[in-house]
Design a protein around this motif. Structure first.
Motif, PDB file in Angstrom:
ATOM      1  N   ALA A 267      66.015  46.390  -5.320  1.00 51.93           N
ATOM      2  CA  ALA A 267      67.087  45.445  -5.649  1.00 51.93           C
ATOM      3  C   ALA A 267      67.106  45.162  -7.149  1.00 51.93           C
ATOM      4  CB  ALA A 267      66.910  44.147  -4.864  1.00 51.93           C
ATOM      5  N   ILE A 268      65.930  44.998  -7.763  1.00 51.94           N
ATOM      6  CA  ILE A 268      65.861  44.735  -9.199  1.00 51.94           C
ATOM      7  C   ILE A 268      66.393  45.936  -9.982  1.00 51.94           C
ATOM      8  CG2 ILE A 268      64.314  44.266 -11.141  1.00 51.94           C
ATOM      9  CD1 ILE A 268      64.663  41.866  -9.333  1.00 51.94           C
ATOM     10  N   ILE A 269      65.975  47.145  -9.586  1.00 50.17           N
ATOM     11  CA  ILE A 269      66.463  48.342 -10.284  1.00 50.17           C
ATOM     12  C   ILE A 269      67.978  48.445 -10.191  1.00 50.17           C
ATOM     13  CG2 ILE A 269      66.482  50.870 -10.201  1.00 50.17           C
ATOM     14  CD1 ILE A 269      63.543  50.816  -9.575  1.00 50.17           C
ATOM     15  N   ASP A 270      68.524  48.156  -9.009  1.00 54.39           N
ATOM     16  CA  ASP A 270      69.991  48.229  -8.861  1.00 54.39           C
ATOM     17  C   ASP A 270      70.690  47.174  -9.713  1.00 54.39           C
ATOM     18  OD1 ASP A 270      69.702  50.336  -7.154  1.00 54.39           O
ATOM     19  OD2 ASP A 270      70.108  49.212  -5.314  1.00 54.39           O
ATOM     20  N   MET A 271      70.097  46.006  -9.839  1.00 57.25           N
ATOM     21  CA  MET A 271      70.694  44.974 -10.691  1.00 57.25           C
ATOM     22  C   MET A 271      70.729  45.425 -12.150  1.00 57.25           C
ATOM     23  SD  MET A 271      68.909  41.470  -9.287  1.00 57.25           S
ATOM     24  CE  MET A 271      68.595  41.255  -7.528  1.00 57.25           C
ATOM     25  N   LEU A 272      69.675  46.117 -12.575  1.00 56.70           N
ATOM     26  CA  LEU A 272      69.561  46.498 -13.987  1.00 56.70           C
ATOM     27  C   LEU A 272      70.313  47.778 -14.314  1.00 56.70           C
ATOM     28  CD1 LEU A 272      65.756  45.736 -14.518  1.00 56.70           C
ATOM     29  CD2 LEU A 272      67.697  44.329 -15.234  1.00 56.70           C
ATOM     30  N   LEU A 273      70.264  48.751 -13.422  1.00 55.14           N
ATOM     31  CA  LEU A 273      70.827  50.067 -13.714  1.00 55.14           C
ATOM     32  C   LEU A 273      72.070  50.390 -12.903  1.00 55.14           C
ATOM     33  CD1 LEU A 273      67.504  52.155 -13.844  1.00 55.14           C
ATOM     34  CD2 LEU A 273      68.661  50.955 -15.707  1.00 55.14           C
ATOM     35  N   GLY A 274      72.390  49.556 -11.927  1.00 60.80           N
ATOM     36  CA  GLY A 274      73.492  49.871 -11.035  1.00 60.80           C
ATOM     37  C   GLY A 274      72.987  50.672  -9.849  1.00 60.80           C
ATOM     38  N   PRO A 275      73.635  50.552  -8.680  1.00 57.78           N
ATOM     39  CA  PRO A 275      73.166  51.260  -7.486  1.00 57.78           C
ATOM     40  C   PRO A 275      73.310  52.772  -7.636  1.00 57.78           C
ATOM     41  CG  PRO A 275      75.284  50.205  -7.088  1.00 57.78           C
ATOM     42  CD  PRO A 275      74.836  49.736  -8.431  1.00 57.78           C
ATOM     43  N   SER A 276      72.470  53.471  -6.908  1.00 61.00           N
ATOM     44  CA  SER A 276      72.493  54.937  -6.937  1.00 61.00           C
ATOM     45  C   SER A 276      72.567  55.469  -5.520  1.00 61.00           C
ATOM     46  CB  SER A 276      71.237  55.487  -7.631  1.00 61.00           C
ATOM     47  OG  SER A 276      71.115  56.876  -7.454  1.00 61.00           O
ATOM     48  N   GLY A 277      73.631  56.256  -5.239  1.00 58.85           N
ATOM     49  CA  GLY A 277      73.768  56.841  -3.910  1.00 58.85           C
ATOM     50  C   GLY A 277      72.738  57.912  -3.633  1.00 58.85           C
ATOM     51  N   SER A 278      72.078  58.423  -4.695  1.00 56.29           N
ATOM     52  CA  SER A 278      71.082  59.479  -4.498  1.00 56.29           C
ATOM     53  C   SER A 278      69.663  58.952  -4.427  1.00 56.29           C
ATOM     54  CB  SER A 278      71.178  60.499  -5.643  1.00 56.29           C
ATOM     55  OG  SER A 278      70.817  59.892  -6.882  1.00 56.29           O
ATOM     56  N   ASP A 279      69.481  57.647  -4.474  1.00 58.06           N
ATOM     57  CA  ASP A 279      68.139  57.072  -4.439  1.00 58.06           C
ATOM     58  C   ASP A 279      67.465  57.439  -3.124  1.00 58.06           C
ATOM     59  OD1 ASP A 279      65.832  55.590  -4.495  1.00 58.06           O
ATOM     60  OD2 ASP A 279      66.792  53.666  -4.880  1.00 58.06           O
ATOM     61  N   PRO A 280      66.382  58.194  -3.157  1.00 60.64           N
ATOM     62  CA  PRO A 280      65.758  58.620  -1.892  1.00 60.64           C
ATOM     63  C   PRO A 280      65.115  57.475  -1.117  1.00 60.64           C
ATOM     64  CG  PRO A 280      64.420  59.303  -3.764  1.00 60.64           C
ATOM     65  CD  PRO A 280      65.709  58.776  -4.333  1.00 60.64           C
ATOM     66  N   LEU A 281      64.998  56.300  -1.723  1.00 60.06           N
ATOM     67  CA  LEU A 281      64.413  55.158  -1.026  1.00 60.06           C
ATOM     68  C   LEU A 281      65.457  54.257  -0.383  1.00 60.06           C
ATOM     69  CD1 LEU A 281      61.547  54.165  -3.492  1.00 60.06           C
ATOM     70  CD2 LEU A 281      61.517  55.765  -1.568  1.00 60.06           C
ATOM     71  N   ARG A 282      66.745  54.572  -0.567  1.00 59.39           N
ATOM     72  CA  ARG A 282      67.781  53.802   0.131  1.00 59.39           C
ATOM     73  C   ARG A 282      67.741  54.164   1.611  1.00 59.39           C
ATOM     74  NH1 ARG A 282      72.788  52.083  -2.517  1.00 59.39           N
ATOM     75  NH2 ARG A 282      73.816  52.803  -0.624  1.00 59.39           N
ATOM     76  N   PRO A 283      67.846  53.182   2.493  1.00 64.44           N
ATOM     77  CA  PRO A 283      67.781  53.492   3.928  1.00 64.44           C
ATOM     78  C   PRO A 283      68.837  54.500   4.361  1.00 64.44           C
ATOM     79  CG  PRO A 283      67.548  51.135   3.562  1.00 64.44           C
ATOM     80  CD  PRO A 283      67.904  51.733   2.244  1.00 64.44           C
ATOM     81  N   ASP A 284      70.101  54.354   3.869  1.00 61.89           N
ATOM     82  CA  ASP A 284      71.147  55.288   4.296  1.00 61.89           C
ATOM     83  C   ASP A 284      70.882  56.692   3.764  1.00 61.89           C
ATOM     84  OD1 ASP A 284      71.509  54.429   1.727  1.00 61.89           O
ATOM     85  OD2 ASP A 284      73.689  54.239   1.857  1.00 61.89           O
ATOM     86  N   THR A 285      70.288  56.788   2.559  1.00 63.99           N
ATOM     87  CA  THR A 285      69.952  58.100   2.011  1.00 63.99           C
ATOM     88  C   THR A 285      68.865  58.763   2.845  1.00 63.99           C
ATOM     89  OG1 THR A 285      70.476  57.311  -0.211  1.00 63.99           O
ATOM     90  CG2 THR A 285      69.193  59.340  -0.057  1.00 63.99           C
ATOM     91  N   ARG A 286      67.867  57.973   3.278  1.00 62.87           N
ATOM     92  CA  ARG A 286      66.798  58.535   4.091  1.00 62.87           C
ATOM     93  C   ARG A 286      67.341  59.012   5.428  1.00 62.87           C
ATOM     94  NH1 ARG A 286      63.953  53.928   2.394  1.00 62.87           N
ATOM     95  NH2 ARG A 286      63.912  53.079   4.508  1.00 62.87           N
ATOM     96  N   ARG A 287      68.296  58.252   6.033  1.00 61.04           N
ATOM     97  CA  ARG A 287      68.863  58.685   7.305  1.00 61.04           C
ATOM     98  C   ARG A 287      69.632  59.985   7.141  1.00 61.04           C
ATOM     99  NH1 ARG A 287      69.713  53.057   7.996  1.00 61.04           N
ATOM    100  NH2 ARG A 287      71.853  53.235   7.188  1.00 61.04           N
ATOM    101  N   THR A 288      70.413  60.068   6.047  1.00 58.28           N
ATOM    102  CA  THR A 288      71.186  61.279   5.803  1.00 58.28           C
ATOM    103  C   THR A 288      70.268  62.472   5.598  1.00 58.28           C
ATOM    104  OG1 THR A 288      72.948  59.976   4.792  1.00 58.28           O
ATOM    105  CG2 THR A 288      72.901  62.340   4.300  1.00 58.28           C
TER     106      THR A 288
END
Length: 434
Positions: A397-418
């Motif tokens: 959450a802190i990284i997304d606040m500072l850098l903006g969200p990333s759809g390729s982040d491998p630690l995002r739950p939806d990315t892991r499901r995909t």
């Protein structure tokens, strides 16, 4: 003499008096002692005092947080003694009073001897001598103190230097140890800074960078190559070596390290209008590189060393807007407050709302107590709930606040499901139901 002088409840009183006498206080100068006493002890002492005090003049013993205050002359009179008898009275209560006269005389001799040696060896450094006089001295520390004074005196003879010389070489020449005057918590480097203040008639520096600037005025170069700051996406408008390094790294879309030497000997002219995000952890620069972030970034590595102060001052003086973000812990907040107050920075992703949002993103297992083998953190585990727990910048959450969200982040739950679905073999059964 009352027969209950040996009462264990009264013993703290005699011990306090014995301590005062052992310290060298003259019996006639001991007017009161304040000592923790039990209620029976206070009652017994009050009874002794009452025998020799008219009722209209009797006063209750004063008892406060530090204990009960006993008027010693009145106590002696109540027991039929004067101050001449105080030592005998304390010893009659079963306490030994060591003779410390020889110890005190030896301490005074050592103090006089070492202060005189410092004054002879360093005659034009009053601030340094004052600091040296404030240190305790004993037979055990005398040799080391004399060596310290001699090392400082050897440095004084050389200053100012005819050309720049590293602090490590100066320390090796003066003390046989290249780390002897390191500017850290051993205190000896601070004494060298005090000497520089004396010789230059300078004010006390208030940052690590200021210490090094003061020493550099005498030719002593400290940490100019070992301290570096990591920069990314920063543009400069000058034509010096540091400007060229920044602009080439900007063109190549890569981070670059600049040393304290780069920033002081060849300070870059930072392009105005940039908004610089300063972060605590290198991992955020790593993530910015992977996410293709284009905004200017710098990393302090969790400290405010001389090179960090130098960069922040350059950015402030060039008119850059500075954002600062650190870990959510006492150290991180303390550094953030310094950057805000000194360099007019705006703190980002460091308020309670950011903390609560980040705490919600912490994995469940991070709330478990951490064992010593799993962390180098010297502090005990913290509760991660609410706004009290520690949150690191690596929190998603802190990284997304500072850098903006990333759809390729491998630690995002939806990315892991995909990713998991993509790895599932074609035609694999999705159910065991017949």
């Amino acid at each position: 003499m009352p027969s209950d002088l040996h009462d264990p409840d009264i013993r703290p009183l005699w011990q306090s008096l014995a301590n005062r006498l052992a310290q060298g206080d003259a019996p006639q100068d001991i007017k009161t002692v304040t000592v923790p006493l039990s209620r029976p002890a206070r009652a017994r002492i009050a009874g002794w005092l009452a025998h020799t005090t008219p009722q209209r003049s009797r006063r209750r013993l004063r008892t406060g947080d530090n204990g009960t205050t006993i008027p010693v002359p009145r106590l002696l009179a109540a027991l039929g003694h004067t101050h001449h008898d105080l030592r005998d009275l304390v010893e009659a209560a079963g306490l030994h009073i060591p003779d410390t006269a020889d110890t005190r005389t030896a301490a005074r001799r050592l103090r006089t001897e070492i202060d005189a040696h410092a004054a002879r060896s360093l005659p034009d450094t009053p601030l340094l001598n004052e600091r040296l006089r404030s240190y305790g001295i004993s037979e055990d520390t005398l040799e080391e103190r004399r060596f310290l004074i001699d090392a400082l005196a050897r440095a004084r003879v050389l200053l100012p230097l005819p050309r720049p010389l590293s602090l490590a070489r100066l320390a090796h020449h003066c003390a046989g140890d290249p780390h002897y005057f390191d500017l850290n918590d051993n205190g000896r480097g601070a004494l060298l800074v005090l000497m520089a203040r004396d010789l230059l008639n300078a004010e006390q520096p208030d940052t690590p960078a200021g210490d090094r600037v003061l020493l550099a005025r005498l030719g002593i170069i400290a940490d100019r190559l070992s301290q570096t700051v990591l920069l990314f996406n920063i543009q400069a408008t000058g034509d010096g070596p540091s400007d060229r390094a920044l602009n080439l790294a900007y063109k190549d879309r890569r981070p670059v390290h600049l040393t304290l030497h780069d920033l002081t000997a060849h300070p870059p002219t930072l392009q105005s209008g940039q908004r610089l995000l300063v972060v605590e952890n290198v991992s955020l620069i790593d993530e910015a590189l992977e996410r293709g972030i284009t905004r200017p970034l710098a990393c302090t590595r969790g400290t405010l060393s001389a090179v960090d102060h130098t960069l922040l001052a350059l950015a402030r003086d060039a008119g850059l807007a500075i954002d600062y973000a650190g870990d959510h812990d006492p150290w991180g907040h303390a550094i953030a407050a310094t950057v805000r107050d000194r360099y007019r920075a705006t703190l980002v992703a460091m308020d309670d709302a950011a903390h609560r949002s980040a705490a919600d993103r912490e994995p469940d297992w991070s709330r478990l107590p951490r064992t010593g083998s799993e962390t180098n953190d010297p502090e005990p585990p913290h509760d991660r709930s609410g706004v009290e727990g520690r949150i690191y910048q690596e929190n998603r959450a802190i990284i997304d606040m500072l850098l903006g969200p990333s759809g390729s982040d491998p630690l995002r739950p939806d990315t892991r499901r995909t990713a998991s679905a993509a790895q599932r073999p074609t035609g694999a059964a999705t159910s065991t139901r017949a």
